[in-house]
Scaffold this active site. Structure first.
Site, PDB file in Angstrom:
ATOM      1  N   ASN A   8      -5.441 -55.891  21.355  1.00 24.51           N
ATOM      2  CA  ASN A   8      -5.770 -55.715  22.770  1.00 24.51           C
ATOM      3  C   ASN A   8      -5.060 -56.828  23.535  1.00 24.51           C
ATOM      4  OD1 ASN A   8      -6.873 -55.386  25.270  1.00 24.51           O
ATOM      5  ND2 ASN A   8      -8.947 -56.063  24.704  1.00 24.51           N
ATOM      6  N   LYS A  10      -4.825 -57.212  26.609  1.00 32.67           N
ATOM      7  CA  LYS A  10      -5.474 -57.515  27.897  1.00 32.67           C
ATOM      8  C   LYS A  10      -4.409 -57.619  29.003  1.00 32.67           C
ATOM      9  CE  LYS A  10      -9.083 -59.843  25.351  1.00 32.67           C
ATOM     10  NZ  LYS A  10     -10.257 -60.686  25.402  1.00 32.67           N
ATOM     11  N   HIS A  98     -14.942 -51.900  27.009  1.00 33.17           N
ATOM     12  CA  HIS A  98     -14.747 -53.306  26.642  1.00 33.17           C
ATOM     13  C   HIS A  98     -15.694 -54.175  27.473  1.00 33.17           C
ATOM     14  CE1 HIS A  98     -12.920 -57.217  26.067  1.00 33.17           C
ATOM     15  NE2 HIS A  98     -12.327 -56.715  25.003  1.00 33.17           N
ATOM     16  N   GLU A 100     -15.324 -56.875  28.930  1.00 29.64           N
ATOM     17  CA  GLU A 100     -14.745 -57.386  30.187  1.00 29.64           C
ATOM     18  C   GLU A 100     -14.804 -56.327  31.278  1.00 29.64           C
ATOM     19  OE1 GLU A 100     -11.047 -58.727  28.477  1.00 29.64           O
ATOM     20  OE2 GLU A 100     -12.139 -60.284  27.385  1.00 29.64           O
ATOM     21  N   GLU A 170     -18.179 -55.872  19.151  1.00 29.67           N
ATOM     22  CA  GLU A 170     -17.611 -57.101  19.687  1.00 29.67           C
ATOM     23  C   GLU A 170     -18.704 -57.924  20.354  1.00 29.67           C
ATOM     24  OE1 GLU A 170     -13.141 -56.621  20.412  1.00 29.67           O
ATOM     25  OE2 GLU A 170     -14.137 -55.978  22.230  1.00 29.67           O
ATOM     26  N   GLY A 176     -12.980 -64.308  22.749  1.00 31.19           N
ATOM     27  CA  GLY A 176     -12.178 -65.334  23.404  1.00 31.19           C
ATOM     28  C   GLY A 176     -12.799 -66.722  23.380  1.00 31.19           C
ATOM     29  N   SER A 212     -12.655 -63.301  18.374  1.00 32.91           N
ATOM     30  CA  SER A 212     -12.076 -64.523  17.809  1.00 32.91           C
ATOM     31  C   SER A 212     -11.563 -64.382  16.375  1.00 32.91           C
ATOM     32  CB  SER A 212     -13.086 -65.679  17.905  1.00 32.91           C
ATOM     33  OG  SER A 212     -13.328 -65.986  19.274  1.00 32.91           O
TER      34      SER A 212
END
Ligand code: PEP
Length: 254
Positions: A8, A10, A98, A100, A170, A176, A212
Site C-alpha cells: 500500500n 498510500k 483502510h 486512514e 490491521e 505506521g 509495521s
C-alpha cells in the site's frame, strides 16, 4: 499454501520513484527465485499513477491495484473515482475500509457497505481492512470491534462473492507506528475472523496482517497458516525491502 503480499503505497511515489522501485525490487527478486507462482504480489498505487505503474510493471508478476473506489458509477461527484474509471484502466483490485479512510476521511459503515457492494458488483477483488484502536484493545473490545466492522461492511454481501474478498487485519495502533502485533495477538484476531466468516457465511476467507511489517518481524507472522500474507505500508516504499518480504513469505508456501 499460497501467500499474498500486497503493497500500500498510500500518498507516496512519483514516476521516478516507481522506476527506481522496480529496478531495486528485481535486483533482489531475480529470475532464479523459486516457486514464484506460490505468491501473489500487488501494489496499491495512487489514482493518478495507476496508468503509469501499469505500464512500468506490464509483463511482470506484479499486479497494480487502487487504494479506493467510489460507490457510484457516474454523475455529479466531483473529485471521486468510479469503478468504471478503474475498469477502463484494467485495474482489478481495490482496497476498501483502510483505517486512514475510516478515520481521516470519515468513511463510516454505510459508506463502506456501499463501496464494497459496488466494487463486488463490478467484479473487483477487494482487500477489506478491519482493526481496533489501542483504546479498544485495552478495553478488551478487539473482537467486538472486528466483528462489527465485518458484519456491517458485509451487510449486502452475496455469499458467492466472498471469494473476491481478502480481509486485512490491521490493528490501528500498529499502522505506521513501528509497533507490530505479536504472533499471538495477530493469530488470535485472524482465527477469530476466519471463525466468524465460517459461522456467518459457511465459507473460508484469507486474512492478511498489516501494521509495521518489516523483514525483521515478518517471519514471526507469515509463518502461520492463518496469516495468509501481509498488507504493507512503510516497508513497501523500497523495492529492495519489499522484495525481501516476498522472499520471506515464499519460505512458508510449501
Ligand atoms: C497500512 O497502511 O496498510 C500499513 C500496514 O502501514 P505500515 O506497514 O506502514 O504500518
Amino acid at each position: 499454501m499460497k501467500k499474498f503480499i500486497f503493497a500500500n503505497w498510500k500518498m507516496n511515489m512519483l514516476k521516478e520513484d516507481i522506476r527506481k522501485w522496480k529496478r531495486e525490487f528485481f535486483k533482489v527478486y531475480k529470475e532464479s527465485v523459486e516457486n514464484k507462482e506460490n505468491v501473489e504480489i500487488k501494489i496499491f498505487v495512487p489514482f493518478t499513477h495507476l496508468f503509469y505503474a501499469k505500464k512500468v510493471f506490464s509483463g511482470t508478476e506484479i499486479e497494480i491495484g487502487a487504494q479506493n473506489v467510489f460507490y457510484e458509477e457516474k454523475g455529479a461527484f466531483t473529485g471521486e473515482i468510479s469503478p468504471l474509471h478503474l475498469k477502463d484502466l484494467e485495474i482489478k483490485s481495490v482496497i476498501i475500509g483502510h483505517s486512514e479512510r475510516r478515520k481521516i476521511f470519515k468513511e463510516d459503515e454505510e459508506i463502506l457497505q456501499r463501496k464494497l457492494k459496488k466494487a463486488l458488483e463490478q467484479d473487483f477483488e477487494v482487500v477489506f481492512c478491519v482493526g481496533e484502536t489501542l483504546e479498544e484493545r485495552e478495553k478488551g473490545e478487539t473482537e467486538k470491534v472486528i466483528e462489527n466492522q465485518i458484519l456491517s461492511g458485509f451487510k449486502f454481501l452475496e455469499k458467492k462473492k466472498l471469494n473476491k474478498i481478502k480481509v486485512a487485519y490491521e490493528p490501528v495502533w500498529a499502522i505506521g507506528t513501528g509497533r507490530v502485533a505479536t504472533s499471538d495477538q495477530a493469530l488470535s484476531a485472524h482465527r477469530f475472523i476466519i471463525k466468524l466468516i465460517k459461522e456467518k457465511f459457511d465459507s473460508e476467507i484469507k486474512v492478511l496482517y498489516g501494521g509495521s511489517i518489516t523483514p525483521e518481524n515478518f517471519d514471526s507472522l507469515v509463518c502461520f497458516e492463518e496469516i495468509s500474507g501481509g498488507l504493507v505500508g512503510g516497508s513497501s516504499l523500497s523495492g529492495d525491502t519489499f522484495a525481501k518480504l516476498v522472499k520471506i513469505a515464499l519460505k512458508y508456501t510449501k
